[in-house]
Design a protein around this motif. Sequence first.
Motif, short mmCIF file in Angstrom:
data_model
loop_
_atom_site.label_atom_id
_atom_site.label_comp_id
_atom_site.label_asym_id
_atom_site.label_seq_id
_atom_site.Cartn_x
_atom_site.Cartn_y
_atom_site.Cartn_z
N ARG A 189 0.80 -1.22 0.00
CA ARG A 189 0.00 0.00 0.00
C ARG A 189 0.83 1.27 0.00
N ASP A 190 2.04 1.20 0.61
CA ASP A 190 2.90 2.39 0.63
C ASP A 190 3.61 2.62 -0.70
N PHE A 191 3.65 1.59 -1.53
CA PHE A 191 4.30 1.74 -2.83
C PHE A 191 3.37 2.49 -3.77
N ASN A 192 3.97 3.19 -4.72
CA ASN A 192 3.13 3.87 -5.69
C ASN A 192 2.65 2.88 -6.76
N VAL A 193 1.81 3.38 -7.62
CA VAL A 193 1.23 2.54 -8.67
C VAL A 193 2.34 1.88 -9.49
N ARG A 194 3.34 2.68 -9.87
CA ARG A 194 4.40 2.16 -10.73
C ARG A 194 5.09 0.98 -10.05
N ARG A 195 5.49 1.18 -8.79
CA ARG A 195 6.25 0.11 -8.14
C ARG A 195 5.41 -1.12 -7.84
N ASN A 196 4.11 -0.94 -7.65
CA ASN A 196 3.26 -2.10 -7.49
C ASN A 196 3.15 -2.89 -8.78
N ILE A 197 3.11 -2.19 -9.90
CA ILE A 197 2.99 -2.89 -11.18
C ILE A 197 4.26 -3.66 -11.50
N THR A 198 5.41 -3.05 -11.24
CA THR A 198 6.66 -3.69 -11.65
C THR A 198 7.18 -4.71 -10.63
N LEU A 199 6.52 -4.81 -9.48
CA LEU A 199 7.06 -5.64 -8.41
C LEU A 199 7.24 -7.10 -8.81
N GLY A 200 6.30 -7.63 -9.58
CA GLY A 200 6.37 -9.05 -9.91
C GLY A 200 7.37 -9.39 -11.02
N THR A 201 7.80 -8.37 -11.76
CA THR A 201 8.67 -8.62 -12.91
C THR A 201 9.85 -7.65 -12.91
N LEU A 202 10.33 -7.32 -11.71
CA LEU A 202 11.32 -6.26 -11.58
C LEU A 202 12.57 -6.52 -12.42
N ARG A 203 12.91 -7.80 -12.62
CA ARG A 203 14.12 -8.13 -13.38
C ARG A 203 14.03 -7.73 -14.84
N ASP A 204 12.83 -7.49 -15.32
CA ASP A 204 12.70 -7.13 -16.73
C ASP A 204 13.08 -5.69 -17.01
N TYR A 205 13.31 -4.91 -15.97
CA TYR A 205 13.53 -3.48 -16.21
C TYR A 205 14.94 -3.05 -15.81
N ARG A 206 15.89 -3.99 -15.86
CA ARG A 206 17.24 -3.66 -15.43
C ARG A 206 17.89 -2.62 -16.34
N VAL A 207 18.78 -1.83 -15.73
CA VAL A 207 19.55 -0.85 -16.48
C VAL A 207 20.36 -1.58 -17.55
N ARG A 208 21.06 -2.63 -17.12
CA ARG A 208 21.74 -3.53 -18.05
C ARG A 208 21.39 -4.95 -17.64
N PRO A 209 21.39 -5.86 -18.60
CA PRO A 209 20.87 -7.21 -18.31
C PRO A 209 21.51 -7.87 -17.09
N ARG A 210 22.80 -7.61 -16.84
CA ARG A 210 23.45 -8.31 -15.75
C ARG A 210 23.54 -7.48 -14.46
N LEU A 211 23.04 -6.29 -14.50
CA LEU A 211 23.14 -5.40 -13.34
C LEU A 211 21.78 -5.34 -12.64
N PRO A 212 21.67 -5.88 -11.43
CA PRO A 212 20.33 -5.98 -10.81
C PRO A 212 19.83 -4.65 -10.26
N MET A 213 19.84 -3.63 -11.10
CA MET A 213 19.32 -2.33 -10.68
C MET A 213 18.22 -1.91 -11.65
N PRO A 214 17.01 -1.64 -11.13
CA PRO A 214 15.91 -1.28 -12.02
C PRO A 214 16.15 0.10 -12.64
N SER A 215 15.81 0.23 -13.91
CA SER A 215 15.93 1.51 -14.58
C SER A 215 14.63 2.28 -14.41
N THR A 216 14.74 3.49 -13.89
CA THR A 216 13.55 4.31 -13.66
C THR A 216 12.76 4.49 -14.94
#
Lengths: 523, 366
Positions: free
Chosen positions: A365-392
């Motif tokens: 509930r504290d997360f915004n809409v965006r973060r709730n949507i991406t929560l289940g597939t967070l790995r798909d939005y990496r900055v680079r494929p091998r870097l586990p950091m989500p790209s805004t």
Amino acid sequence: MTLTATTEPIADVTSPFLEIRDLVKHYPGVLAVDHVSLDIRPGEVVGLVGKNGAGKSTVIKILAGATQPEEGSILLDGKEIHLHNPHDATLRGLSFVHQELSVVPELSVAENVELGLGYPKRAGVLVDFRRMRRQSREVLEQLGGGIPPRAPIGALPTAQQRLVMIARALVTKARLVVLDEPTGSLTDEETSHLFSVIRNLSVDGVAVIYVSHRLEEILQITSRVVVMRDGSLVDDRPTERYDTKTLIEEITGEDASATALERRHSRGIGSPPDSDVVLDVEGLEVAGKVHDISFSLRKGEILGIAGLVGAGRTEMVRAIFGADHRDAGVIRMNGEEVSIHKPADAIAAGMVLLPEDRRNQGLIRDFNVRRNITLGTLRDYRVRPRLPMPSTRKERDAARSTVGDLEIKTPSDLTPAAWLSGGNQQKLILGRWLRSGASVMIFDEPTHGIDVGAKEEVYILIEQLAADGKSIIFISSEFGELVGVCHRVIAVREGRIAGESVGGEITEPRLLEHCYGHVPDIA
Amino acid sequence: MAWKSWSSKVSDDHRTSSEDSTEFAAADHLGASRQRLSWRDLLARYGLLLVFAGVILLFKLLRWEIFLTKNYITSVLFLSSSFVPLILLGIALTFVLAMGDFDLSFGSMMGLAGGTAVALMVNYSQPVWVAILATFGVAVGVGLVNGILISYVGASSFVITLAGLVGLKGIEQLWTNNRPITIPVTNQDGTGEFIYGDSAFYVGLGRNVELWNLGRPVIIAFFIAIAAWVLMDKTEVGRYMYAIGGNKEAARLAGIPVARIRALGFLLVALIAALVGILNTGQLAGTRLNLGDAFLLDAYAAVFLGAAVFRPGQFSIPGTIVGALFLRVIDVGLQAMQIRNAWINIAKAGILIIGVLISQIMLRRR
């Protein structure tokens, strides 16, 4: 007191001692109780029946002082009373045995029987345990359970714990005893003892309200039956004018039934498609909750799961999804056995669950809409494929496209999810899982707590998902929506599959029959 | 996509734009709305920072000649032995608190780490690298035991780490015979001959460097703070941590490995506490009895104060850093005014209560 009272319950013709006048109670988005009036006479045994969510529990809660009505009044002996809390109700001789056990496991049976009633005292201070045990033994003997008053209650089986709860109601010398699904875990013998007790109470002038989904019991023990539907009291007749069939008709309501069938026909919903089996469940077992459940689900199929509250539907899908432990059962996806021990395993296998309690089990509930949507597939939005950091940027694009596609109504994708309405929160979680490309989607009560217009949107969406090749499991307590939407419906009763309806067989009376079932004859 | 046609009429949506203006924005790590900030919202959001600035100004005016001069900052405010444990333990604690867990054992872990390393070097004549590796080994063990018992077995984090608070101190006492150990050095400034040659490296860890005359531990703490901020606010694991703190069950149903990440939190706490123990005993050139005790509650104060700074009720690394600085400023400021220790403690307690109250009031307003 003997157990030989076998006479029919006495339908007293004296004047009512308890009058309920025009009660109204809203819950967010629902009118739970709609101008309900009811008279109770001494010695009456009144059956209260209705579907899940028909308003029975709310009426009981108001009588018990657990919730306050917005309008209406309650009169006891002709005088208006106000029940602010459960203690008020107890003081006025209204006694309740709720469906959920409320015992203190560490205390003895006798201590539990007299809990909250003021234990008998010696010299004004010390608890008179001997007298307490004697009093408890007397009422327990009426129930015929042979329960020792000294035993710690936590060590007893559930059925005996329930008898203790009933004993508590008896010991208060109540004028009205309300029993909510009292026979759920009782054996036939215990049930027949309970029925003798009810008859004795009736002879002594105590009124009983008997709430149950077991229609055979209702027809056997009550003198009068009250039917509730959609918050209203729709029928109130002496029991002898009912049989199982007419009672089911009253509970369903013809209009609702017709609307659902109409929807089914107009949307052209037929039998399951003749496609490959996607999910196959065999011999699913969860101790005490789910027993030997097997079924399969085809590509593009909408499979409904019907059942009454507590029948084990949610437990069943949670066990399949890996959210709860399962004691046995094989799960196959596309013909291959998958090992599912936690939700992450199920998600990896292509299965997702949209829980009934979306506020507490779906959303952060504290997360915004965006973060709730991406929560289940967070790995798909990496900055680079091998870097586990989500790209805004990638997260933003993904979230905005989901918000647009599902037309989620929100000021922005940065709005906290807690601020969205129920229907939009439901879409939000759906959007999260649509991004995962899952092939099996389990909807647990997806229309719970959202209003009629938004419900139709959910139905259309489910149909579209199925048309796109997703396989859907649709759990609902509203039989009408199962009739209106599903290709096939499995009914679950007491943790087992109680019946299956395919295509045109799916009608509300049939589902109700499967769900209510028949209880064994009681001597 | 097919569901484009899904009607946009969602009639149970109560939210209208007029209501939005009363809702204040949230900090970056939750990525909430940044729109429509009124001055009241700004005050609510940055009020504690303003108070902080006011306090600094007040101290500066009262003690113009010494407070916050360059020397004062490097040698008093950033005094390694006080500042570094406070901020690093606060950062460690932020990980577990953000996930809704609790840790009471890190003070004792800090003491145990210092005791282990120094005892190995001095009492058992082990080379410094063996001492440091063994110490981190002990920390990994403690972190895993805490993490497994709490997140996999399901024990209460309060009880398990309370046991750690007592038990780890016991182990330290076993290994050090419950006596302070001094690392023998010939010159107190760290130069000269050491009896155990390479312990110079160990002691040197805690000493100052040329750069701005800051202590090495402060520089190390600076880098760890950046790493912790990146971990919490920029990586998948950090996102999962916040999700777990928001709603454990929802996070689990979303496929997040909740147990593993909670266990990771306890592991990070133990490792950071071990590092702090090593740096602190290096700087002090020896162990002290009950080394970590003083920092346990101060670290909690820093984190809770930090949770009141940016977004009410939300633990965050930047918040913790500001909270630690705030506490430190109050400490040294009041000392500079030669106020008795008793009053300093009372003042810190008061500020903590006020800070947490502000965040509670803000949370209730939502």
